[in-house]
Design a protein around this motif. Structure first.
Motif, short mmCIF file in Angstrom:
data_model
loop_
_atom_site.label_atom_id
_atom_site.label_comp_id
_atom_site.label_asym_id
_atom_site.label_seq_id
_atom_site.Cartn_x
_atom_site.Cartn_y
_atom_site.Cartn_z
N LEU A 1 0.82 -1.21 0.00
CA LEU A 1 0.00 0.00 0.00
C LEU A 1 0.85 1.26 0.00
O LEU A 1 0.48 2.27 -0.61
CB LEU A 1 -0.95 0.00 1.19
CG LEU A 1 -2.08 -1.04 1.11
CD1 LEU A 1 -2.88 -1.06 2.41
CD2 LEU A 1 -2.97 -0.77 -0.09
N ILE A 2 2.01 1.23 0.65
CA ILE A 2 2.92 2.38 0.61
C ILE A 2 3.36 2.62 -0.83
O ILE A 2 3.34 3.75 -1.32
CB ILE A 2 4.15 2.13 1.51
CG1 ILE A 2 3.72 2.22 2.99
CG2 ILE A 2 5.26 3.13 1.21
CD1 ILE A 2 4.80 1.76 3.96
N ASP A 3 3.72 1.55 -1.54
CA ASP A 3 4.14 1.68 -2.94
C ASP A 3 2.99 2.20 -3.81
O ASP A 3 3.19 3.10 -4.63
CB ASP A 3 4.63 0.33 -3.45
CG ASP A 3 5.20 0.42 -4.85
OD1 ASP A 3 6.33 0.92 -5.00
OD2 ASP A 3 4.51 -0.02 -5.80
N LEU A 4 1.81 1.67 -3.61
CA LEU A 4 0.64 2.13 -4.38
C LEU A 4 0.40 3.61 -4.14
O LEU A 4 0.12 4.37 -5.07
CB LEU A 4 -0.60 1.31 -4.00
CG LEU A 4 -1.90 1.73 -4.67
CD1 LEU A 4 -1.82 1.58 -6.18
CD2 LEU A 4 -3.06 0.92 -4.11
N GLY A 5 0.51 4.05 -2.90
CA GLY A 5 0.33 5.46 -2.57
C GLY A 5 1.35 6.35 -3.26
O GLY A 5 1.02 7.46 -3.71
N GLU A 6 2.59 5.89 -3.37
CA GLU A 6 3.62 6.66 -4.06
C GLU A 6 3.29 6.82 -5.54
O GLU A 6 3.50 7.89 -6.12
CB GLU A 6 4.99 6.01 -3.88
CG GLU A 6 5.51 6.12 -2.46
CD GLU A 6 6.76 5.31 -2.20
OE1 GLU A 6 7.16 4.49 -3.05
OE2 GLU A 6 7.34 5.49 -1.11
N TRP A 7 2.77 5.77 -6.16
CA TRP A 7 2.34 5.88 -7.56
C TRP A 7 1.14 6.82 -7.68
O TRP A 7 1.10 7.65 -8.59
CB TRP A 7 1.98 4.50 -8.13
CG TRP A 7 3.18 3.67 -8.46
CD1 TRP A 7 3.74 2.71 -7.68
CD2 TRP A 7 3.98 3.74 -9.64
NE1 TRP A 7 4.84 2.17 -8.31
CE2 TRP A 7 5.01 2.78 -9.51
CE3 TRP A 7 3.93 4.50 -10.80
CZ2 TRP A 7 5.97 2.57 -10.49
CZ3 TRP A 7 4.88 4.29 -11.78
CH2 TRP A 7 5.88 3.35 -11.63
N ALA A 8 0.18 6.71 -6.76
CA ALA A 8 -1.02 7.56 -6.82
C ALA A 8 -0.67 9.03 -6.63
O ALA A 8 -1.30 9.90 -7.23
CB ALA A 8 -2.02 7.10 -5.76
N ASP A 9 0.32 9.32 -5.79
CA ASP A 9 0.75 10.70 -5.56
C ASP A 9 1.72 11.19 -6.62
O ASP A 9 2.25 12.29 -6.53
CB ASP A 9 1.42 10.83 -4.19
CG ASP A 9 0.43 10.76 -3.05
OD1 ASP A 9 -0.79 10.96 -3.28
OD2 ASP A 9 0.86 10.50 -1.91
N GLU A 10 1.97 10.35 -7.63
CA GLU A 10 2.88 10.65 -8.73
C GLU A 10 4.30 10.90 -8.26
O GLU A 10 5.05 11.64 -8.88
CB GLU A 10 2.35 11.81 -9.58
CG GLU A 10 1.04 11.48 -10.25
CD GLU A 10 0.51 12.58 -11.15
OE1 GLU A 10 1.12 13.66 -11.22
OE2 GLU A 10 -0.52 12.35 -11.79
N GLU A 11 4.69 10.27 -7.13
CA GLU A 11 6.08 10.30 -6.68
C GLU A 11 6.92 9.36 -7.52
O GLU A 11 8.13 9.50 -7.60
CB GLU A 11 6.17 9.92 -5.20
CG GLU A 11 5.49 10.91 -4.28
CD GLU A 11 5.44 10.42 -2.84
OE1 GLU A 11 6.24 9.54 -2.46
OE2 GLU A 11 4.57 10.91 -2.10
N LYS A 12 6.28 8.37 -8.13
CA LYS A 12 6.94 7.43 -9.03
C LYS A 12 6.27 7.55 -10.39
O LYS A 12 5.08 7.84 -10.50
CB LYS A 12 6.77 5.98 -8.54
CG LYS A 12 7.49 5.69 -7.26
CD LYS A 12 7.36 4.23 -6.90
CE LYS A 12 8.12 3.88 -5.66
NZ LYS A 12 8.03 2.46 -5.34
N ALA A 13 7.06 7.33 -11.44
CA ALA A 13 6.52 7.40 -12.80
C ALA A 13 7.42 6.60 -13.72
O ALA A 13 8.60 6.41 -13.44
CB ALA A 13 6.43 8.85 -13.28
N ILE A 14 6.86 6.14 -14.81
CA ILE A 14 7.62 5.45 -15.84
C ILE A 14 7.98 6.49 -16.89
O ILE A 14 7.12 7.22 -17.39
CB ILE A 14 6.79 4.31 -16.47
CG1 ILE A 14 6.48 3.26 -15.40
CG2 ILE A 14 7.53 3.70 -17.65
CD1 ILE A 14 5.54 2.17 -15.84
N ALA A 15 9.26 6.57 -17.20
CA ALA A 15 9.74 7.56 -18.16
C ALA A 15 9.11 7.32 -19.53
O ALA A 15 8.90 6.19 -19.94
CB ALA A 15 11.25 7.50 -18.26
N GLY A 16 8.80 8.40 -20.20
CA GLY A 16 8.22 8.31 -21.53
C GLY A 16 8.30 9.64 -22.23
O GLY A 16 8.91 10.59 -21.73
#
Length: 66
Positions: free
Chosen positions: A36-51
């Motif tokens: 859930l911590i990881d999911l939250g980081e993706w939801a807050d856009e702290e993580k992203a896939i480069a494109g």
């Protein structure tokens, strides 16, 4: 005949060793909390896939160019 050693990975959140198998239902995470911590980081856009960058209204673009 020897048994193969189980694959062990590090939890992406807390770096705890996790056995990759049915005994680890949250793999690659060690527990629901880390998942859930990881999911939250993706939801807050702290993580992203480069494109490729998104085009916005401020970008120079016109239908006349085509």
């Amino acid at each position: 005949m020897s048994q193969a050693q189980p694959t062990v990975v590090k939890c992406p959140t807390c770096k705890t060793d996790v056995v990759w198998g049915e005994q680890s239902p949250y793999r690659p995470f060690c527990c629901k909390r880390c998942q859930l911590i990881d999911l939250g980081e993706w939801a807050d856009e702290e993580k992203a896939i480069a494109g490729a960058p998104d085009m916005s209204d401020s970008d120079v673009w016109s239908e006349d160019n085509y």
